[in-house]
Design a protein around this motif. Structure first.
Motif, PDB file in Angstrom:
ATOM      1  N   TYR A  85     -70.325 -33.017  25.771  1.00 45.02           N
ATOM      2  CA  TYR A  85     -68.843 -33.246  26.069  1.00 45.02           C
ATOM      3  C   TYR A  85     -68.163 -34.146  24.982  1.00 45.02           C
ATOM      4  O   TYR A  85     -67.583 -35.093  25.155  1.00 45.02           O
ATOM      5  N   SER A  86     -68.252 -33.841  23.718  1.00 42.89           N
ATOM      6  CA  SER A  86     -67.987 -34.679  22.583  1.00 42.89           C
ATOM      7  C   SER A  86     -66.589 -34.741  22.497  1.00 42.89           C
ATOM      8  O   SER A  86     -65.979 -35.802  22.245  1.00 42.89           O
ATOM      9  N   GLN A  87     -65.736 -33.825  22.932  1.00 37.68           N
ATOM     10  CA  GLN A  87     -64.425 -33.927  22.692  1.00 37.68           C
ATOM     11  C   GLN A  87     -63.690 -34.996  23.660  1.00 37.68           C
ATOM     12  O   GLN A  87     -62.937 -36.143  23.257  1.00 37.68           O
ATOM     13  N   PRO A  88     -63.842 -34.861  25.019  1.00 35.58           N
ATOM     14  CA  PRO A  88     -63.519 -36.014  26.025  1.00 35.58           C
ATOM     15  C   PRO A  88     -64.162 -37.382  25.536  1.00 35.58           C
ATOM     16  O   PRO A  88     -63.679 -38.499  25.549  1.00 35.58           O
ATOM     17  N   PHE A  89     -65.353 -37.226  25.132  1.00 35.19           N
ATOM     18  CA  PHE A  89     -66.298 -38.534  24.940  1.00 35.19           C
ATOM     19  C   PHE A  89     -65.473 -39.215  23.633  1.00 35.19           C
ATOM     20  O   PHE A  89     -65.124 -40.558  23.712  1.00 35.19           O
ATOM     21  N   CYS A  90     -64.971 -38.686  22.665  1.00 37.79           N
ATOM     22  CA  CYS A  90     -64.530 -39.277  21.341  1.00 37.79           C
ATOM     23  C   CYS A  90     -62.881 -39.520  21.958  1.00 37.79           C
ATOM     24  O   CYS A  90     -62.612 -40.665  21.450  1.00 37.79           O
ATOM     25  N   ARG A  91     -62.248 -38.744  22.438  1.00 39.47           N
ATOM     26  CA  ARG A  91     -61.028 -39.086  22.810  1.00 39.47           C
ATOM     27  C   ARG A  91     -60.514 -40.256  23.841  1.00 39.47           C
ATOM     28  O   ARG A  91     -59.567 -41.130  23.976  1.00 39.47           O
ATOM     29  N   VAL A  92     -61.494 -40.433  24.798  1.00 41.42           N
ATOM     30  CA  VAL A  92     -61.701 -41.456  25.758  1.00 41.42           C
ATOM     31  C   VAL A  92     -62.097 -42.933  25.385  1.00 41.42           C
ATOM     32  O   VAL A  92     -61.796 -43.765  25.304  1.00 41.42           O
ATOM     33  N   LEU A  93     -63.511 -42.629  25.059  1.00 41.95           N
ATOM     34  CA  LEU A  93     -64.429 -43.634  24.858  1.00 41.95           C
ATOM     35  C   LEU A  93     -64.094 -44.122  23.413  1.00 41.95           C
ATOM     36  O   LEU A  93     -63.831 -45.392  23.294  1.00 41.95           O
ATOM     37  N   LEU A  94     -64.477 -43.463  22.437  1.00 40.73           N
ATOM     38  CA  LEU A  94     -64.392 -43.724  20.922  1.00 40.73           C
ATOM     39  C   LEU A  94     -62.933 -44.197  20.593  1.00 40.73           C
ATOM     40  O   LEU A  94     -62.834 -45.106  19.737  1.00 40.73           O
TER      41      LEU A  94
END
Length: 205
Positions: A85-94
């Protein structure tokens, strides 16, 4: 566990309530890794919105509060979650971590490690675009350096991250030029400019 299929049936507000009820943001880190391994096996996959909520609930508080390197359990959980789930991970967390003011040394090191070791090329480019959306700072310079120094899997020498889209590369160069006066005494900035000139010498005039 079959009970986890409820994650695919919850509305966003219900999922936030469930995370709060289960105290996922404060659960022990070795249990966090197990939970993330279960998420990888969940079928069908979580929706983007559900994955974004879980990324925030599972990791945001932990990452923002880091004052020392993350435990191996936390790193394993982060790597496991962002592998699917890299896209939501990057857009939310990072994105939130990158926008946090202050030094944030451990947070910066964590983002760099994820860029270098865990994220797929398209998400590395997403991280770079997120960095370039905010004014550069000493905290963000190592992240850009990590993007440029990303090693292509299977190679032992550092090579360019595939090919940066022209518009993203142009924005990077423009940002470095415009903000140069603010980094007149910065060694990290000098290293970053040298990395750009060395790695992309054929594209820089």
């Amino acid at each position: 566990p079959p009970e986890l299929h409820i994650l695919n049936k919850c509305s966003p507000s219900q999922l936030e309530g469930l995370c709060s009820f289960l105290q996922l943001s404060t659960c022990q880190e070795h249990l966090l890794g197990r939970f993330c391994s279960w998420l990888l096996a969940l079928a069908p996959d979580l929706s983007y919105t559900s994955a974004a909520i879980l990324a925030e609930q599972l990791f945001l508080r932990r990452v923002l509060s880091l004052t020392q390197p993350p435990s191996r359990h936390l790193m394993a959980a982060l790597a496991s979650f962002c592998s699917k789930y890299s896209q939501p991970f990057c857009r939310v967390l990072l994105a939130t971590v990158l926008r946090e003011p202050g030094e944030g040394a451990e947070q910066t090191k964590l983002v760099c490690e994820l860029v270098e070791e865990c994220l797929e090329p398209e998400c590395v480019r997403l991280v770079l675009s997120q960095v370039l959306e905010v004014p550069l700072s000493e905290k963000l310079l190592p992240v850009v350096q990590a993007v440029l120094g990303r090693q292509v899997r299977g190679h032992t020498t550092t090579t360019p991250l595939e090919v940066l889209p022209p518009e993203l590369f142009d924005l990077l160069v423009l940002t470095l030029c415009r903000q140069a006066p603010a980094f007149a005494m910065s060694q990290n900035y000098a290293k970053l400019v040298m990395a750009v000139l060395t790695t992309y010498q054929s594209q820089v005039s």
